[in-house]
Design an enzyme around this catalytic site. Sequence first.
Site, mmCIF file in Angstrom:
data_model
loop_
_atom_site.group_PDB
_atom_site.id
_atom_site.type_symbol
_atom_site.label_atom_id
_atom_site.label_comp_id
_atom_site.label_asym_id
_atom_site.label_seq_id
_atom_site.Cartn_x
_atom_site.Cartn_y
_atom_site.Cartn_z
ATOM 1 N N LYS A 196 0.599 -1.288 -0.328
ATOM 2 C CA LYS A 196 0.330 0.338 0.080
ATOM 3 C C LYS A 196 0.826 1.261 0.238
ATOM 4 O O LYS A 196 1.429 2.030 1.064
ATOM 5 C CB LYS A 196 -1.110 0.014 1.660
ATOM 6 C CG LYS A 196 -2.212 0.673 1.154
ATOM 7 C CD LYS A 196 -2.964 0.602 1.649
ATOM 8 C CE LYS A 196 -4.420 1.206 1.370
ATOM 9 N NZ LYS A 196 -5.078 0.472 0.779
ATOM 10 N N LEU A 227 -3.968 -5.126 -4.589
ATOM 11 C CA LEU A 227 -3.425 -4.964 -3.143
ATOM 12 C C LEU A 227 -5.167 -5.655 -1.935
ATOM 13 O O LEU A 227 -6.116 -5.175 -2.646
ATOM 14 C CB LEU A 227 -4.387 -3.530 -2.814
ATOM 15 C CG LEU A 227 -4.057 -2.965 -1.639
ATOM 16 C CD1 LEU A 227 -3.055 -3.359 -0.959
ATOM 17 C CD2 LEU A 227 -4.612 -1.579 -1.636
#
Length: 282
Positions: A146, A202
């Site tokens: 991230k 993600l």
Amino acid sequence: MTNIVYLNGDLLAKEDAKVSVLDRGFLFADGIYEVIPVYNDKPFRLEQHLARLQYCLEQVDIDNPHSNIEWKNIINTLIKRNGGGHLSIYLQITRGVSETRNHDKPSDINPTVFLMASELIVDETNISTASAALLEDIRWQFCDIKSISLLGNMLLKNQAKAKGHSEAILHRNGQVTEGSTSNVFIVKHREVFTPPQNNLILGGITRDVIIELAEAAGLKVHQQKITVDELLAADEVWITSSSREISPVTNIDENIINNGNIGPVAKVLHQEFQDFKKSLIL
């Protein structure tokens, strides 16, 4: 009013928070971030968010500046100072401030830690829908980190917006990866499919919750590769994220999904998600 931020141990007004121009986050996008939804003063799935934070820090070789207990205290204090209720907590850690701009990783600096709160608009009755553009995934190979380097995501999202859509659904070599700011699900014959968690997506905390709720509702869930053709032929398509929760996609470019209607599986899981949130608050 969400005006109080946390910066390196201090709580202060947003306009008073200052970061050095030599911070490596500013110069190199050398840092990671988290976004944590808060419902009725309570951070949602905080343990899972902190676990992902730890994973991302390890991947980029930044020491975690706080223990989980310290993080919880910081976040809960920030929630209180910003009036509580439904909020979104943004947390960012950069490698810190160097004496000079140098690509080499310095060994003697402390991470910069920043958190802020913003209002989280929650409609627990209605389901918000989305339209999407199908775009080639041009991002780097470590999307499971991230990273605060979101230029690729921003370019793709803006391309979609320029075409009149609210999101971009991305693909590499004919395989769906994720949205520019979301994860992607499809439904076919009342079975749920989502791309597998790997370095090309993600893994969202909301994604995990949706999978758990779908399985608990007796639905078959498959974490496997999805082709573009399968995406466009799906009975339902959704995007999920902390801010969107579950958002059915009504069209992908000129392709209409489920006649532009919200599908029955999305309706069930939207309600399951709302019930799940309430069960945590009670």
